[in-house]
Write a protein that holds these residues in place. Sequence first.
Motif, PDB file in Angstrom:
ATOM      1  N   ARG A  60      12.293  -3.443   7.738  1.00 23.69           N
ATOM      2  CA  ARG A  60      11.491  -4.012   6.515  1.00 23.69           C
ATOM      3  C   ARG A  60      12.062  -3.044   5.051  1.00 23.69           C
ATOM      4  O   ARG A  60      11.656  -1.939   5.421  1.00 23.69           O
ATOM      5  CB  ARG A  60      10.217  -4.031   6.600  1.00 23.69           C
ATOM      6  N   ASP A  98       8.414  -3.261   0.402  1.00 25.56           N
ATOM      7  CA  ASP A  98       7.574  -4.523   0.919  1.00 25.56           C
ATOM      8  C   ASP A  98       6.248  -4.029   1.240  1.00 25.56           C
ATOM      9  O   ASP A  98       6.293  -3.302   2.369  1.00 25.56           O
ATOM     10  CB  ASP A  98       8.377  -5.219   1.596  1.00 25.56           C
ATOM     11  N   PRO A  99       5.286  -3.782   0.722  1.00 25.86           N
ATOM     12  CA  PRO A  99       4.194  -2.960   1.048  1.00 25.86           C
ATOM     13  C   PRO A  99       3.289  -3.824   2.368  1.00 25.86           C
ATOM     14  O   PRO A  99       3.378  -5.042   2.399  1.00 25.86           O
ATOM     15  CB  PRO A  99       3.000  -3.381  -0.167  1.00 25.86           C
ATOM     16  N   VAL A 103      -5.987  -7.407  -2.907  1.00 24.31           N
ATOM     17  CA  VAL A 103      -5.241  -6.582  -3.632  1.00 24.31           C
ATOM     18  C   VAL A 103      -5.912  -5.921  -4.750  1.00 24.31           C
ATOM     19  O   VAL A 103      -6.477  -6.464  -5.666  1.00 24.31           O
ATOM     20  CB  VAL A 103      -3.705  -7.053  -4.163  1.00 24.31           C
ATOM     21  N   LEU A 125       3.309   0.994  -4.857  1.00 33.52           N
ATOM     22  CA  LEU A 125       2.369   0.480  -5.796  1.00 33.52           C
ATOM     23  C   LEU A 125       0.930   1.306  -6.153  1.00 33.52           C
ATOM     24  O   LEU A 125       0.784   2.000  -5.041  1.00 33.52           O
ATOM     25  CB  LEU A 125       2.074  -0.976  -5.160  1.00 33.52           C
ATOM     26  N   THR A 153      -1.663  -0.498  -5.998  1.00 34.36           N
ATOM     27  CA  THR A 153      -2.614  -1.249  -5.354  1.00 34.36           C
ATOM     28  C   THR A 153      -2.457  -1.316  -3.863  1.00 34.36           C
ATOM     29  O   THR A 153      -1.343  -0.866  -3.421  1.00 34.36           O
ATOM     30  CB  THR A 153      -2.597  -2.748  -5.948  1.00 34.36           C
ATOM     31  N   PRO A 209       2.255  -5.383   9.062  1.00 29.79           N
ATOM     32  CA  PRO A 209       2.728  -6.758   8.824  1.00 29.79           C
ATOM     33  C   PRO A 209       2.742  -7.594  10.192  1.00 29.79           C
ATOM     34  O   PRO A 209       2.586  -7.379  11.092  1.00 29.79           O
ATOM     35  CB  PRO A 209       4.161  -6.275   8.223  1.00 29.79           C
ATOM     36  N   SER A 210       3.695  -8.899   9.585  1.00 26.60           N
ATOM     37  CA  SER A 210       3.705  -9.408  10.812  1.00 26.60           C
ATOM     38  C   SER A 210       4.695  -8.904  11.629  1.00 26.60           C
ATOM     39  O   SER A 210       5.667  -8.324  11.338  1.00 26.60           O
ATOM     40  CB  SER A 210       4.452 -10.864  10.230  1.00 26.60           C
ATOM     41  N   GLU A 267       0.233 -16.793   7.620  1.00 27.31           N
ATOM     42  CA  GLU A 267      -0.188 -15.563   7.175  1.00 27.31           C
ATOM     43  C   GLU A 267      -1.316 -15.659   6.159  1.00 27.31           C
ATOM     44  O   GLU A 267      -1.712 -16.802   5.580  1.00 27.31           O
ATOM     45  CB  GLU A 267       0.888 -14.931   6.518  1.00 27.31           C
ATOM     46  N   LEU A 319      -0.884 -14.305  -5.146  1.00 21.39           N
ATOM     47  CA  LEU A 319       0.354 -13.877  -5.031  1.00 21.39           C
ATOM     48  C   LEU A 319       1.183 -14.495  -3.797  1.00 21.39           C
ATOM     49  O   LEU A 319       2.253 -14.737  -3.897  1.00 21.39           O
ATOM     50  CB  LEU A 319       0.350 -12.362  -4.697  1.00 21.39           C
ATOM     51  N   ARG A 320       0.487 -15.022  -2.943  1.00 24.29           N
ATOM     52  CA  ARG A 320       0.687 -15.761  -1.615  1.00 24.29           C
ATOM     53  C   ARG A 320      -0.257 -16.726  -1.229  1.00 24.29           C
ATOM     54  O   ARG A 320      -1.199 -16.255  -0.660  1.00 24.29           O
ATOM     55  CB  ARG A 320       1.466 -14.550  -0.758  1.00 24.29           C
ATOM     56  N   ARG A 361       5.824  -7.733  -7.344  1.00 25.23           N
ATOM     57  CA  ARG A 361       4.716  -7.039  -6.707  1.00 25.23           C
ATOM     58  C   ARG A 361       4.584  -7.651  -5.314  1.00 25.23           C
ATOM     59  O   ARG A 361       3.358  -7.159  -4.575  1.00 25.23           O
ATOM     60  CB  ARG A 361       3.466  -7.205  -7.717  1.00 25.23           C
ATOM     61  N   SER A 362       5.071  -8.572  -4.835  1.00 24.42           N
ATOM     62  CA  SER A 362       4.560  -9.174  -3.745  1.00 24.42           C
ATOM     63  C   SER A 362       5.946  -9.921  -2.619  1.00 24.42           C
ATOM     64  O   SER A 362       5.966 -10.960  -2.988  1.00 24.42           O
ATOM     65  CB  SER A 362       3.649 -10.430  -3.917  1.00 24.42           C
ATOM     66  N   PRO A 363       6.484  -9.027  -2.247  1.00 23.39           N
ATOM     67  CA  PRO A 363       7.808  -9.484  -1.692  1.00 23.39           C
ATOM     68  C   PRO A 363       7.616 -10.576  -0.551  1.00 23.39           C
ATOM     69  O   PRO A 363       8.804 -11.296  -0.368  1.00 23.39           O
ATOM     70  CB  PRO A 363       8.489  -8.075  -1.104  1.00 23.39           C
ATOM     71  N   GLY A 364       6.244 -10.806  -0.200  1.00 25.23           N
ATOM     72  CA  GLY A 364       6.126 -11.956   0.763  1.00 25.23           C
ATOM     73  C   GLY A 364       6.802 -13.222  -0.197  1.00 25.23           C
ATOM     74  O   GLY A 364       6.553 -14.317   0.365  1.00 25.23           O
TER      75      GLY A 364
HETATM   76  P1  AMP Z   1       3.185  -9.751   5.900  1.00 24.61           P
HETATM   77  O1  AMP Z   1       4.631  -9.057   5.798  1.00 24.61           O
HETATM   78  O2  AMP Z   1       3.033 -10.962   6.398  1.00 24.61           O
HETATM   79  O3  AMP Z   1       2.130  -8.531   6.480  1.00 24.61           O
HETATM   80  O4  AMP Z   1       2.718  -9.827   4.443  1.00 24.61           O
HETATM   81  C1  AMP Z   1       2.734  -8.549   3.428  1.00 24.61           C
HETATM   82  C2  AMP Z   1       2.615  -9.199   2.122  1.00 24.61           C
HETATM   83  O5  AMP Z   1       1.407  -8.820   1.740  1.00 24.61           O
HETATM   84  C3  AMP Z   1       3.670  -8.304   1.402  1.00 24.61           C
HETATM   85  O6  AMP Z   1       4.757  -8.704   1.452  1.00 24.61           O
HETATM   86  C4  AMP Z   1       3.332  -8.782  -0.223  1.00 24.61           C
HETATM   87  O7  AMP Z   1       3.637 -10.199  -0.551  1.00 24.61           O
HETATM   88  C5  AMP Z   1       1.601  -8.731   0.121  1.00 24.61           C
HETATM   89  N1  AMP Z   1       1.063  -7.599  -0.103  1.00 24.61           N
HETATM   90  C6  AMP Z   1       0.674  -6.386   0.451  1.00 24.61           C
HETATM   91  N2  AMP Z   1       0.144  -5.388  -0.080  1.00 24.61           N
HETATM   92  C7  AMP Z   1       0.212  -5.761  -1.663  1.00 24.61           C
HETATM   93  C8  AMP Z   1       0.176  -4.894  -2.863  1.00 24.61           C
HETATM   94  N3  AMP Z   1      -0.362  -3.740  -2.862  1.00 24.61           N
HETATM   95  N4  AMP Z   1       0.344  -5.903  -4.007  1.00 24.61           N
HETATM   96  C9  AMP Z   1       0.916  -6.981  -3.810  1.00 24.61           C
HETATM   97  N5  AMP Z   1       1.103  -7.714  -2.801  1.00 24.61           N
HETATM   98  C10 AMP Z   1       0.982  -7.077  -1.642  1.00 24.61           C
END
Ligand code: AMP
Length: 327
Positions: free
Chosen positions: A55, A59-60, A97, A112, A114, A139-140, A177, A191-192, A219-222
Motif C-alpha cells: 500500500r 493512503d491513510p 475523519v 495528514l 486528520t 485497512p482491508s 467498506e 469522502l467514500r 485526501r481519501s485514496p479509497g
Molecule cells: P481501507 O483501505 O478500506 O481501509 O480504507 C481506508 C480509506 O479510508 C483510505 O483510502 C481513505 O479513503 C479513508 N481514510 C482513512 N483515514 C483518512 C483520513 N485521515 N482522511 C481522509 N480519508 C481517510
Amino acid sequence: MAQILDAAVPSAIRQAAACIQAGGVVAFPTETVYGLGADALNERAVAQVFAIKQRPAFDPLIVHIAQVGAVSRYASGIDGRARVLMQRCWPGPLTLVLPKQPVIPALVTAGLGTVGLRMPAHPVALSLLRAAGTPIAAPSANPFGYVSPTTAQHVQDTLGEKIELILDGGPCPVGLESTVCALSGEEAVVLRPGGLSVEEIEALIGPVRLPASTDADPRSPGTLPQHYAPRVRLTLLAPGQAIPLPSPRERVGLLSFRPVPAADAYTRHEALSAEGDVLEAATNLFAALHRFDRLGLDRLVVEAVPEQGLGRAIMDRLRRAAARGAD
Ligand code: AMP
Ligand code: MG
C-alpha cells in the motif's frame, strides 16, 4: 500459508491479541470486510501493514477502537455532529475523519492532520480490540487496489503467504467498506460511500457533501479512480441498459442485480440478489467478484444497481473496478 483460527474458540482471540501487542499483524473480521490489523500506536507494526499490502504511504489507515469514550484520546474537534453520529451509528460501518491527536503516528494517517476512526460492530473485532487493549489500525486485508475480502479464505488466497494469523469469524454481514465521513471542516463531506447510507447520515446531521464518484480526492485514496478492482476486465452497463449478448469468441461472465432469464450465452452467471434488494447485493458483491476472478474469464459484464441507499456504494466500487478493466 497463514494459520486460520476459529474466532469462536476463546484462545484464538487471546493469541491474536498477543500478536498485536507484540507488534505483529493479524487479519480479523469486521462487519464490513476483513481487516489487516496492527497496533495503531506502534509505527513499526503499522509499517508492516503497508509492506504486506504494498500500500502506498499516501493512503491513510482507519483506526479501530472498542468504545466511543476513547475517541478524544486519538482525535480532537469532536463537535455536536460527531457526537450524534458516534452515538447513533457506532458500533457500525461509519468512519469519522477528525483532527488527529499527536499520539497517532504520522504513518497511520499518511502525514495528514486528520485521523479516520471507527468502532466496528463485529463481536470478534470488538473482542480483539478489548483483549489487545490498544487501538488497531487496519485497512482491508487485500493487496492494494484489489477487491476487499469478505471471508477468511479470501484473505488466505491473496495474502496468506505474507501473514501469520487470520481470525475466522465467518462471512462479513455488510460486505462493503465503511462510509468515510470527514467532519474536520465546517461542511460534512462523505469522502467514500460505504456500508452506512448517506441518507442515514443526512437524517441525523443534515445535508452532507458528496463528491462525484469520479473525483479522486487526494485526501481519501479509497477514492482513486482505479481501485477495488478484480483482475478480470469489467464492463459496467449503464442504468437501464439491456443485457447484451456476449461475443461467442470470448469467455464472458455476467453479474446481474436480480435474476435474469436467458443468461445461458454467458460462461457463468450470478445474480447479486434474488429479490432485487441492495442490502443483499452489497453483502454478496465482493464474494461474487472473487468467484468470477478465479475463472480466468476474458470479461465480466456487470449490471448497474439502483443508486439509492447502499446501491450508491455498490456503484462507486463498480465504477472504480471498471476503470481498471476498461479497454
Ligand atoms: P481501507 O483501505 O478500506 O481501509 O480504507 C481506508 C480509506 O479510508 C483510505 O483510502 C481513505 O479513503 C479513508 N481514510 C482513512 N483515514 C483518512 C483520513 N485521515 N482522511 C481522509 N480519508 C481517510
Ligand atoms: Mg481497501
